[in-house]
Design a protein around this motif. Sequence first.
Motif, PDB file in Angstrom:
ATOM      1  N   ARG A   1      -7.812 -22.934  49.604  1.00  0.00           N
ATOM      2  CA  ARG A   1      -8.813 -23.082  48.543  1.00  0.00           C
ATOM      3  C   ARG A   1      -8.128 -23.232  47.184  1.00  0.00           C
ATOM      4  O   ARG A   1      -7.155 -22.536  46.877  1.00  0.00           O
ATOM      5  CB  ARG A   1      -9.728 -21.860  48.501  1.00  0.00           C
ATOM      6  N   ILE A   2      -8.659 -24.124  46.393  1.00  0.00           N
ATOM      7  CA  ILE A   2      -8.232 -24.305  45.006  1.00  0.00           C
ATOM      8  C   ILE A   2      -9.472 -24.148  44.139  1.00  0.00           C
ATOM      9  O   ILE A   2     -10.454 -24.883  44.305  1.00  0.00           O
ATOM     10  CB  ILE A   2      -7.601 -25.693  44.791  1.00  0.00           C
ATOM     11  N   ARG A   3      -9.438 -23.185  43.242  1.00  0.00           N
ATOM     12  CA  ARG A   3     -10.575 -22.918  42.358  1.00  0.00           C
ATOM     13  C   ARG A   3     -10.183 -23.268  40.924  1.00  0.00           C
ATOM     14  O   ARG A   3      -9.195 -22.752  40.409  1.00  0.00           O
ATOM     15  CB  ARG A   3     -11.015 -21.465  42.466  1.00  0.00           C
ATOM     16  N   ILE A   4     -10.965 -24.118  40.311  1.00  0.00           N
ATOM     17  CA  ILE A   4     -10.703 -24.563  38.945  1.00  0.00           C
ATOM     18  C   ILE A   4     -11.901 -24.171  38.090  1.00  0.00           C
ATOM     19  O   ILE A   4     -13.003 -24.724  38.261  1.00  0.00           O
ATOM     20  CB  ILE A   4     -10.472 -26.083  38.888  1.00  0.00           C
ATOM     21  N   ASP A   5     -11.708 -23.208  37.208  1.00  0.00           N
ATOM     22  CA  ASP A   5     -12.757 -22.840  36.262  1.00  0.00           C
ATOM     23  C   ASP A   5     -12.817 -23.889  35.155  1.00  0.00           C
ATOM     24  O   ASP A   5     -11.781 -24.339  34.659  1.00  0.00           O
ATOM     25  CB  ASP A   5     -12.483 -21.458  35.674  1.00  0.00           C
TER      26      ASP A   5
ATOM     27  N   ARG B   1     -17.446 -24.458  37.646  1.00  0.00           N
ATOM     28  CA  ARG B   1     -16.336 -24.329  38.592  1.00  0.00           C
ATOM     29  C   ARG B   1     -16.283 -25.536  39.531  1.00  0.00           C
ATOM     30  O   ARG B   1     -17.303 -26.098  39.916  1.00  0.00           O
ATOM     31  CB  ARG B   1     -16.463 -23.046  39.407  1.00  0.00           C
ATOM     32  N   LEU B   2     -15.056 -25.895  39.864  1.00  0.00           N
ATOM     33  CA  LEU B   2     -14.792 -26.885  40.904  1.00  0.00           C
ATOM     34  C   LEU B   2     -13.976 -26.199  41.991  1.00  0.00           C
ATOM     35  O   LEU B   2     -12.873 -25.719  41.737  1.00  0.00           O
ATOM     36  CB  LEU B   2     -14.023 -28.080  40.338  1.00  0.00           C
ATOM     37  N   GLU B   3     -14.539 -26.138  43.198  1.00  0.00           N
ATOM     38  CA  GLU B   3     -13.848 -25.543  44.339  1.00  0.00           C
ATOM     39  C   GLU B   3     -13.417 -26.649  45.286  1.00  0.00           C
ATOM     40  O   GLU B   3     -14.177 -27.579  45.562  1.00  0.00           O
ATOM     41  CB  GLU B   3     -14.753 -24.573  45.086  1.00  0.00           C
ATOM     42  N   ILE B   4     -12.205 -26.528  45.801  1.00  0.00           N
ATOM     43  CA  ILE B   4     -11.659 -27.502  46.744  1.00  0.00           C
ATOM     44  C   ILE B   4     -11.209 -26.768  47.996  1.00  0.00           C
ATOM     45  O   ILE B   4     -10.518 -25.748  47.904  1.00  0.00           O
ATOM     46  CB  ILE B   4     -10.486 -28.280  46.126  1.00  0.00           C
ATOM     47  N   ALA B   5     -11.608 -27.267  49.141  1.00  0.00           N
ATOM     48  CA  ALA B   5     -11.141 -26.764  50.435  1.00  0.00           C
ATOM     49  C   ALA B   5     -10.374 -27.894  51.107  1.00  0.00           C
ATOM     50  O   ALA B   5     -10.950 -28.931  51.438  1.00  0.00           O
ATOM     51  CB  ALA B   5     -12.313 -26.303  51.294  1.00  0.00           C
ATOM     52  N   THR B   6      -9.090 -27.714  51.290  1.00  0.00           N
ATOM     53  CA  THR B   6      -8.250 -28.783  51.823  1.00  0.00           C
ATOM     54  C   THR B   6      -8.526 -29.010  53.300  1.00  0.00           C
ATOM     55  O   THR B   6      -8.835 -28.072  54.047  1.00  0.00           O
ATOM     56  CB  THR B   6      -6.762 -28.460  51.630  1.00  0.00           C
TER      57      THR B   6
END
Length: 372
Positions: free
Chosen positions: A93-97, A151-156
């Motif tokens: 997971r990559i979380r970008i506030d 927020r932008l959440e990314i699940a690889t």
Amino acid sequence: MGFLSFAFNAATVVLLMVGVVIVGVVLLRVFGALERRMSSPTAGRVFKFTGYFTLATCVVALVGGFVLYVTRAPDPAELERGMAKLFTYPSNRIRIDLNEVSDAQRQELVRALQPLLTSTSREFYQRVTTRRGGYGVKATLPSYYRLTADRLEIATGESFGSGRTLPPLFPQVLAHAANAATVPALPPAIDARIVAGDHEPVPLSLLSKTAELMVLTRQTLQGTQPLPAPCLMAIQAQVPTDHFEWLFGADRNGLGKDVRLQVNAVPGVLPAGEYELRQLTLLGSERRRVLWERAAAQGHVAVQLGLAPVGLRESPGCEARLLKQLDRAWTVTALRNVSPALASAVKQVDIEQRPSRFSPWYAGFGWTAAQP
């Protein structure tokens, strides 16, 4: 297809058949028991009819499901992808506030991160064997993202622990993007001068809107100008026409050693600094006469410079060292030039190095598959 894929598909069909038959028999027995308990013959006949109808329905479903599976079954790669979604798969997971930005800026941020989303997808490949030969089939398990107002959440699709890592230097790029909106903008023109041995200093104006770093261009794939080398900062400048002959010679014959660029300070934004000038290219044409006529008409000579911090060696890993040694005002300016969305929208970044189980089917609403 391979033996394991064939065995898996065969087991799936057998289990489907057994499951449907068992369900039908159980329901038939249940309705038979209810029929015997009914005192009314009419009620007994209803339960008997219902039991046989249920069994017939199961048989029809079994035959129809088998025919549908044979005629429209997914290929082995698609089946493997579907099973991964069904039983979850390891994902980082990559979380970008995000800062308070518009919806258009948030969508632009997603487009800027497309190389990251594409490079962290997972490919399934299976070999299908037929009597006439064989062929390969592929299916892609994409990375997923969920975008909200803050927020932008990314699940690889592929975890980092499976021999896959983030695109080179992407963590550093995101780190420089964090809170970049708080860094004051450089003025359009910055005074500087070239110092080359005994030659008189060459004054010039650096155009901050043209500053670009190869590492940022590689990550966002939005380069706006040809870059001289991966471990240099490229920037265009305007030089008085009085120095045309020296510039033309430097362009054709090279700069030589120990040529420096001294940059004046911009109060409150950029401290004074000295850089190695490693490349100089006249912009516009390769013909001397054309270059001179254009410079005379514009009142200046347009050049592109390749700069590096003093002492930076062009060796593996120099891109990371370049980001560390350059003043943050330069890296943020280059980031704004190549990807304004990254520079304006990112507030804080959190990258989980340990994978966790994920499936878009069970992770809640709002997840979108990244475009391949």
